[in-house]
Design a protein around this motif. Structure first.
Motif, PDB file in Angstrom:
ATOM      1  N   GLN A 166     -10.541   0.395 -37.330  1.00  0.00           N
ATOM      2  CA  GLN A 166      -9.919   1.353 -36.416  1.00  0.00           C
ATOM      3  C   GLN A 166      -9.358   0.656 -35.184  1.00  0.00           C
ATOM      4  N   GLN A 167     -10.104  -0.328 -34.665  1.00  0.00           N
ATOM      5  CA  GLN A 167      -9.631  -1.075 -33.501  1.00  0.00           C
ATOM      6  C   GLN A 167      -8.381  -1.895 -33.836  1.00  0.00           C
ATOM      7  N   LEU A 168      -8.359  -2.475 -35.038  1.00  0.00           N
ATOM      8  CA  LEU A 168      -7.181  -3.244 -35.452  1.00  0.00           C
ATOM      9  C   LEU A 168      -5.949  -2.349 -35.551  1.00  0.00           C
ATOM     10  N   ILE A 169      -6.121  -1.172 -36.140  1.00  0.00           N
ATOM     11  CA  ILE A 169      -4.993  -0.252 -36.304  1.00  0.00           C
ATOM     12  C   ILE A 169      -4.552   0.299 -34.952  1.00  0.00           C
ATOM     13  N   GLU A 170      -5.528   0.559 -34.063  1.00  0.00           N
ATOM     14  CA  GLU A 170      -5.161   1.039 -32.727  1.00  0.00           C
ATOM     15  C   GLU A 170      -4.346  -0.013 -31.974  1.00  0.00           C
ATOM     16  N   GLY A 171      -4.718  -1.293 -32.137  1.00  0.00           N
ATOM     17  CA  GLY A 171      -3.985  -2.352 -31.451  1.00  0.00           C
ATOM     18  C   GLY A 171      -2.545  -2.471 -31.921  1.00  0.00           C
ATOM     19  N   SER A 172      -2.343  -2.431 -33.245  1.00  0.00           N
ATOM     20  CA  SER A 172      -0.980  -2.535 -33.758  1.00  0.00           C
ATOM     21  C   SER A 172      -0.173  -1.280 -33.431  1.00  0.00           C
ATOM     22  N   SER A 173      -0.827  -0.122 -33.425  1.00  0.00           N
ATOM     23  CA  SER A 173      -0.131   1.122 -33.075  1.00  0.00           C
ATOM     24  C   SER A 173       0.296   1.094 -31.611  1.00  0.00           C
ATOM     25  N   ARG A 174      -0.569   0.564 -30.749  1.00  0.00           N
ATOM     26  CA  ARG A 174      -0.244   0.480 -29.331  1.00  0.00           C
ATOM     27  C   ARG A 174       0.997  -0.395 -29.111  1.00  0.00           C
ATOM     28  N   GLU A 175       1.079  -1.511 -29.819  1.00  0.00           N
ATOM     29  CA  GLU A 175       2.241  -2.390 -29.679  1.00  0.00           C
ATOM     30  C   GLU A 175       3.520  -1.674 -30.094  1.00  0.00           C
ATOM     31  N   ARG A 176       3.478  -0.934 -31.180  1.00  0.00           N
ATOM     32  CA  ARG A 176       4.678  -0.214 -31.640  1.00  0.00           C
ATOM     33  C   ARG A 176       5.071   0.885 -30.664  1.00  0.00           C
ATOM     34  N   LEU A 177       4.083   1.580 -30.090  1.00  0.00           N
ATOM     35  CA  LEU A 177       4.382   2.649 -29.132  1.00  0.00           C
ATOM     36  C   LEU A 177       4.969   2.074 -27.841  1.00  0.00           C
ATOM     37  N   LEU A 178       4.434   0.950 -27.385  1.00  0.00           N
ATOM     38  CA  LEU A 178       4.982   0.309 -26.185  1.00  0.00           C
ATOM     39  C   LEU A 178       6.429  -0.135 -26.435  1.00  0.00           C
ATOM     40  N   ALA A 179       6.658  -0.702 -27.619  1.00  0.00           N
ATOM     41  CA  ALA A 179       8.006  -1.154 -27.949  1.00  0.00           C
ATOM     42  C   ALA A 179       8.982   0.016 -28.052  1.00  0.00           C
ATOM     43  N   ASP A 180       8.460   1.215 -28.336  1.00  0.00           N
ATOM     44  CA  ASP A 180       9.304   2.398 -28.462  1.00  0.00           C
ATOM     45  C   ASP A 180       9.481   3.131 -27.139  1.00  0.00           C
ATOM     46  N   GLY A 181       8.928   2.571 -26.059  1.00  0.00           N
ATOM     47  CA  GLY A 181       9.177   3.132 -24.738  1.00  0.00           C
ATOM     48  C   GLY A 181       8.064   3.993 -24.177  1.00  0.00           C
ATOM     49  N   PHE A 182       6.939   4.128 -24.851  1.00  0.00           N
ATOM     50  CA  PHE A 182       5.831   4.927 -24.328  1.00  0.00           C
ATOM     51  C   PHE A 182       5.079   4.133 -23.263  1.00  0.00           C
ATOM     52  N   SER A 183       4.621   4.829 -22.219  1.00  0.00           N
ATOM     53  CA  SER A 183       3.851   4.183 -21.162  1.00  0.00           C
ATOM     54  C   SER A 183       2.382   4.086 -21.586  1.00  0.00           C
ATOM     55  N   ASP A 184       1.593   3.311 -20.809  1.00  0.00           N
ATOM     56  CA  ASP A 184       0.169   3.181 -21.115  1.00  0.00           C
ATOM     57  C   ASP A 184      -0.546   4.525 -21.025  1.00  0.00           C
ATOM     58  N   ASP A 185      -0.218   5.331 -20.005  1.00  0.00           N
ATOM     59  CA  ASP A 185      -0.857   6.648 -19.867  1.00  0.00           C
ATOM     60  C   ASP A 185      -0.507   7.553 -21.047  1.00  0.00           C
ATOM     61  N   GLU A 186       0.736   7.508 -21.482  1.00  0.00           N
ATOM     62  CA  GLU A 186       1.139   8.340 -22.624  1.00  0.00           C
ATOM     63  C   GLU A 186       0.429   7.901 -23.909  1.00  0.00           C
ATOM     64  N   ILE A 187       0.262   6.604 -24.074  1.00  0.00           N
ATOM     65  CA  ILE A 187      -0.431   6.098 -25.265  1.00  0.00           C
ATOM     66  C   ILE A 187      -1.892   6.534 -25.258  1.00  0.00           C
ATOM     67  N   LEU A 188      -2.527   6.490 -24.074  1.00  0.00           N
ATOM     68  CA  LEU A 188      -3.913   6.954 -23.977  1.00  0.00           C
ATOM     69  C   LEU A 188      -4.024   8.422 -24.345  1.00  0.00           C
ATOM     70  N   ARG A 189      -3.073   9.224 -23.896  1.00  0.00           N
ATOM     71  CA  ARG A 189      -3.088  10.657 -24.232  1.00  0.00           C
ATOM     72  C   ARG A 189      -2.899  10.860 -25.731  1.00  0.00           C
ATOM     73  N   ILE A 190      -2.036  10.063 -26.335  1.00  0.00           N
ATOM     74  CA  ILE A 190      -1.814  10.184 -27.789  1.00  0.00           C
ATOM     75  C   ILE A 190      -3.102   9.878 -28.547  1.00  0.00           C
ATOM     76  N   PHE A 191      -3.745   8.746 -28.197  1.00  0.00           N
ATOM     77  CA  PHE A 191      -4.976   8.361 -28.899  1.00  0.00           C
ATOM     78  C   PHE A 191      -6.109   9.350 -28.638  1.00  0.00           C
ATOM     79  N   ASP A 192      -6.068   9.999 -27.481  1.00  0.00           N
ATOM     80  CA  ASP A 192      -7.092  10.989 -27.173  1.00  0.00           C
ATOM     81  C   ASP A 192      -6.951  12.218 -28.060  1.00  0.00           C
ATOM     82  N   HIS A 193      -5.726  12.564 -28.421  1.00  0.00           N
ATOM     83  CA  HIS A 193      -5.472  13.759 -29.228  1.00  0.00           C
ATOM     84  C   HIS A 193      -5.417  13.468 -30.725  1.00  0.00           C
ATOM     85  N   VAL A 194      -5.077  12.244 -31.091  1.00  0.00           N
ATOM     86  CA  VAL A 194      -4.907  11.904 -32.504  1.00  0.00           C
ATOM     87  C   VAL A 194      -5.875  10.777 -32.864  1.00  0.00           C
ATOM     88  N   PRO A 195      -6.915  11.052 -33.620  1.00  0.00           N
ATOM     89  CA  PRO A 195      -7.843   9.989 -34.023  1.00  0.00           C
ATOM     90  C   PRO A 195      -7.118   8.902 -34.810  1.00  0.00           C
TER      91      PRO A 195
END
Length: 333
Positions: A166-195
């Protein structure tokens, strides 16, 4: 004309004779004894499918144990214990059988183990639909001149989600979201709502508590089952609606746990829910996870005296030697 000498002939008691080599034996008895036990509770009849093992020690001057007496004692004990109980307790039946076997066989020590499977109905988490789950109860007893030691156990299945993947997938997902223009706060909100996804396993948890000879502790098997099921990422259900499936999967992925985490959660559950148990009580927790992305399974276990666990939690000092089940049952721990 009847030959009275032949009619009155009584064969010798072979088991009571002397063996050709006068050496004592550690365990002699019967295994694979199967019984269906029927009791009435909550206004309905409940069936338990039980398997029993009965052993005694054998003295050096005794050729053999009286095997038929094992069966007689088991039947008598079932009648005495079950008819007088509102709830089946495997350890109570094991205790009665062990004490009677020891007496009937004239042994210094008798050991009985019972494994009983039974159905229990519980509601699915969202729909409330009734589902039948099969659980296993364990009861062991060793009767000796000191008294009788009892071991109470349960086994249940559940689901675990792997924290590492899960940690590995979260790390790669975070990189893709950052590259797509999402901020750190937005990424935290996404992970909070979507396991975050991970691989999972079906877990097999087993928990035992041992009571010394002079203990009158009453341990409820349902509480032990709650501890085992609660130690895993989520409970599982044989019958579920779609809403139940979604709830189970989401709960598991929000509580990722390694096989080691499950054992430690069982430790926590026993320490918190049985504070009255004495330090010389025995404890054993085991978790086996059936892997889905590997061909092997993983296993973890902790056993020992409750006093050992409490001291380790209070002081942080680790004891490398843990009392084993065999040593505790034999009174050596």
């Amino acid at each position: 004309m009847t030959d009275t000498r032949t009619a009155s002939y009584q064969p010798p008691d072979v088991q009571a004779g002397l063996p050709p080599l006068e050496v004592s034996l550690s365990r002699v008895g019967v295994t694979g004894v199967e019984k269906v036990i029927r009791i009435r509770q909550d206004g309905a009849e409940q069936l338990f499918s039980a398997r029993l093992e009965c052993f005694v020690d054998l003295g050096p001057r005794q050729k053999g144990a009286h095997m038929s007496r094992f069966e007689e004692v088991v039947n008598d004990a079932i009648g005495e214990v079950i008819l007088g109980e509102a709830t089946f307790r495997a350890e109570t039946l094991a205790q009665h059988v062990a004490e009677r076997v020891r007496e009937r066989q004239g042994a210094r020590r008798a050991e009985v183990t019972i494994e009983a499977r039974y159905p229990e109905h519980k509601p699915a988490p969202v729909s409330g639909i009734t589902t039948q789950e099969i659980y296993t109860l364990y009861g062991s007893a060793v009767a000796s001149e000191r008294g009788t030691r009892r071991l109470i156990g349960v086994a249940a299945q559940g689901m675990t989600a792997c924290p590492c993947a899960q940690q590995l997938i979260e790390g790669s997902s975070r990189e893709r979201l950052l590259a797509d223009g999402f901020s750190d706060d937005e990424i935290l909100r996404i992970f909070d709502h979507v396991p975050v996804a991970t691989h999972n396993q079906r877990g097999l948890g087993t928990l035992h508590i041992g009571c010394p000879e002079d203990s009158d502790d009453d341990i409820d098997a349902r509480t032990l089952l709650d501890i085992v099921e609660g130690s895993m990422s989520s409970e599982i259900y044989e019958l579920m609606k779609r809403s139940d499936e979604g709830a189970v999967v989401e709960k598991a992925h929000r509580r990722p746990r390694f096989v080691e985490d499950c054992v430690r959660e069982m430790v926590r559950g026993v320490i918190e829910r049985f504070p009255h148990l004495r330090d010389d009580s025995f404890f054993s927790a085991r978790q086996e996870n059936l892997e889905t992305i590997h061909q092997h399974n993983v296993d973890a276990e902790r056993f020992g005296l409750l006093g050992e666990l409490r001291r380790e939690l209070e002081t942080g000092e680790h004891s490398p030697a843990h009392a084993t089940r065999r040593a505790w049952l034999d009174g050596a721990a």
